[in-house]
Design an enzyme around this catalytic site. Structure first.
Site, PDB file in Angstrom:
ATOM      1  N   PHE A  73      36.668  21.226  41.538  1.00  0.00           N
ATOM      2  CA  PHE A  73      37.247  22.035  42.621  1.00  0.00           C
ATOM      3  C   PHE A  73      36.384  23.253  42.936  1.00  0.00           C
ATOM      4  CE2 PHE A  73      39.127  23.715  38.658  1.00  0.00           C
ATOM      5  CZ  PHE A  73      38.788  25.059  38.762  1.00  0.00           C
ATOM      6  N   LEU A  74      36.653  23.844  44.110  1.00  0.00           N
ATOM      7  CA  LEU A  74      36.129  25.157  44.491  1.00  0.00           C
ATOM      8  C   LEU A  74      37.339  26.015  44.852  1.00  0.00           C
ATOM      9  CD1 LEU A  74      33.973  23.062  46.536  1.00  0.00           C
ATOM     10  CD2 LEU A  74      32.716  25.082  45.853  1.00  0.00           C
ATOM     11  N   HIS A  92      38.691  24.649  27.390  1.00  0.00           N
ATOM     12  CA  HIS A  92      38.002  24.581  28.692  1.00  0.00           C
ATOM     13  C   HIS A  92      38.976  24.551  29.855  1.00  0.00           C
ATOM     14  CE1 HIS A  92      39.211  20.425  28.899  1.00  0.00           C
ATOM     15  NE2 HIS A  92      38.343  20.078  29.832  1.00  0.00           N
ATOM     16  N   ASN A 152      31.162  20.283  28.644  1.00  0.00           N
ATOM     17  CA  ASN A 152      30.956  18.905  28.140  1.00  0.00           C
ATOM     18  C   ASN A 152      29.484  18.781  27.808  1.00  0.00           C
ATOM     19  OD1 ASN A 152      33.507  17.912  28.521  1.00  0.00           O
ATOM     20  ND2 ASN A 152      32.996  16.472  30.132  1.00  0.00           N
TER      21      ASN A 152
END
Length: 393
Positions: free
Chosen positions: A157-158, A322, A267
């Site tokens: 996403f942004l 995260h 990751n």
């Protein structure tokens, strides 16, 4: 909250910050990893831990002289970037929809890629190393160039966010796109073939590994570092475009200097020193959180996110969560929730409100406040953010 040691009988202990009993499948996955002979000291589970492939998402695994390609996963170098702008909430008034449409026009999402390749991409020096990557990706350089500066799909996403003092932040989540995925698959397949040839009795085929000093290890490590670099630069390219969109709408195109910039993987694998020894640390859905590290812990598309600074907790291998972590699978979310639920749970956020993003509904994720409470010994909160614009992949 202090961590707890899971009551399982494995050569390496499992320390958990999740503050809840793991389900049978999660416990088995933790046991599988902790039973591998090359796991160093212990396995650390972050507060957002949930099922993954081979290893749990939200786990930190340190190894001696070996690496697990499926534990790193297929979105090599996936991570977050954020910048604090000098702008304030009132400067966004009446502009949110236009900003969202402009972001969608300038940054490809889903399977889309850039039609033109800009100079900042073609000038990236690591393209010179492409010829040395795995032979299985040698026809993908053109695609990799066109995808640099693109978001991808799923939970990428942004977002335009506001902090508790109404300051504007820009934040995004993406990784190494198709090229990272293909590289990972090539090496995971090689590791599985080697395990078969050696007659290894692994607790899970996805825990096939490479041993340091072998050509296969060297090839994977080279490609892994390349893909991690690609992912970081991919976020930089997108952030530069994102920044220009916001500058256009708020300051007539006049550029600003970010007050804080963060770009972190969640990751990935790196060689690090822990407890006085050189080890390979794989963070699968976890962020490095040494005392000098800034990190980003996003909630779901209707929840808060956090900019954090690490506390360098040794037992977590200097790591933190995260994100919020999924409560339910994508398919289950689509079956449990309706479009009306999505509209209700994303109230006040300028975003797509259609069935195409139903699997990303906030209710499919763990409550982010609970996740943060469980890692107060791992990080301190620098800023609490809430999105006002969200563009999903």
């Amino acid at each position: 909250m202090p961590y707890e040691k899971l009551e399982i009988n494995t050569p390496a202990p499992v320390l958990s910050w999740a503050n809840h009993a793991l389900g049978h499948e999660e416990t088995q996955m933790a046991k599988n990893v902790a039973s591998l002979p090359f796991v160093f000291k212990h396995v650390a589970l972050m507060p957002d831990v949930h099922l993954g492939k081979g290893a749990l998402v939200g786990s930190v695994v340190a190894t001696k002289d070996a690496i697990l390609p499926a534990a790193v996963g297929v979105d090599i170098g996936c991570g977050m970037a954020a910048i604090q702008t000098p702008y304030h909430a009132e400067q966004l008034e009446g502009k949110l929809k236009k900003i969202r449409l402009d972001i969608e026009a300038s940054i490809p999402v889903g399977f889309n890629e850039n039609q033109d390749v800009e100079k900042s991409v073609t000038n990236w020096q690591r393209w010179n190393d492409f010829k040395d990557l795995h032979r299985g990706v040698q026809d993908l350089q053109g695609k990799a160039m066109k995808q640099m500066g693109s978001l991808g799909g799923g939970n990428h996403f942004l977002e335009v966010c506001l902090d508790t003092e109404d300051r504007v932040w820009l934040m995004l989540h993406s990784g190494s796109r198709n090229i990272g995925n293909k590289l990972a698959q090539c090496h995971i397949n090689t590791a599985k073939e080697l395990a078969k040839l050696a007659g290894d009795r692994l607790p899970d085929p996805d825990l096939a590994y490479f041993i340091s000093g072998t050509p296969e290890f060297a090839a994977y490590w080279r490609d892994l570092q390349w893909a991690q670099n690609y992912a970081r630069v991919n976020r930089d390219v997108m952030m530069a475009r994102f920044k220009r969109v916001v500058e256009k709408h708020i300051a007539g195109g006049k550029p600003f200097k970010p007050l804080l910039e963060v770009n972190c993987h969640h990751n990935y694998a790196e060689k690090e020193v822990h407890f006085g020894e050189d080890v390979y640390v794989t963070r699968k859905g976890a962020v490095r959180a040494r005392t000098e590290d800034y990190g980003i812990i996003p909630g779901s598309m209707g929840a808060k996110s956090f900019i954090v600074r690490g506390k360098g907790h040794a037992e977590s291998y200097c790591s933190c969560s995260h994100g919020a972590g999924r409560l339910m699978s994508r398919n289950k979310a689509k079956n449990v929730y309706t479009l009306d639920d999505l509209i209700e749970q994303t109230k006040g956020v300028e975003c797509r409100k259609d069935t195409g993003v139903l699997d990303e509904i906030p209710g499919a994720y763990k409550p982010i406040d609970e996740v943060m409470n469980n890692q107060s010994d791992l990080v301190e909160i620098v800023a609490t953010l809430k999105q006002v614009v969200c563009v999903k992949g």
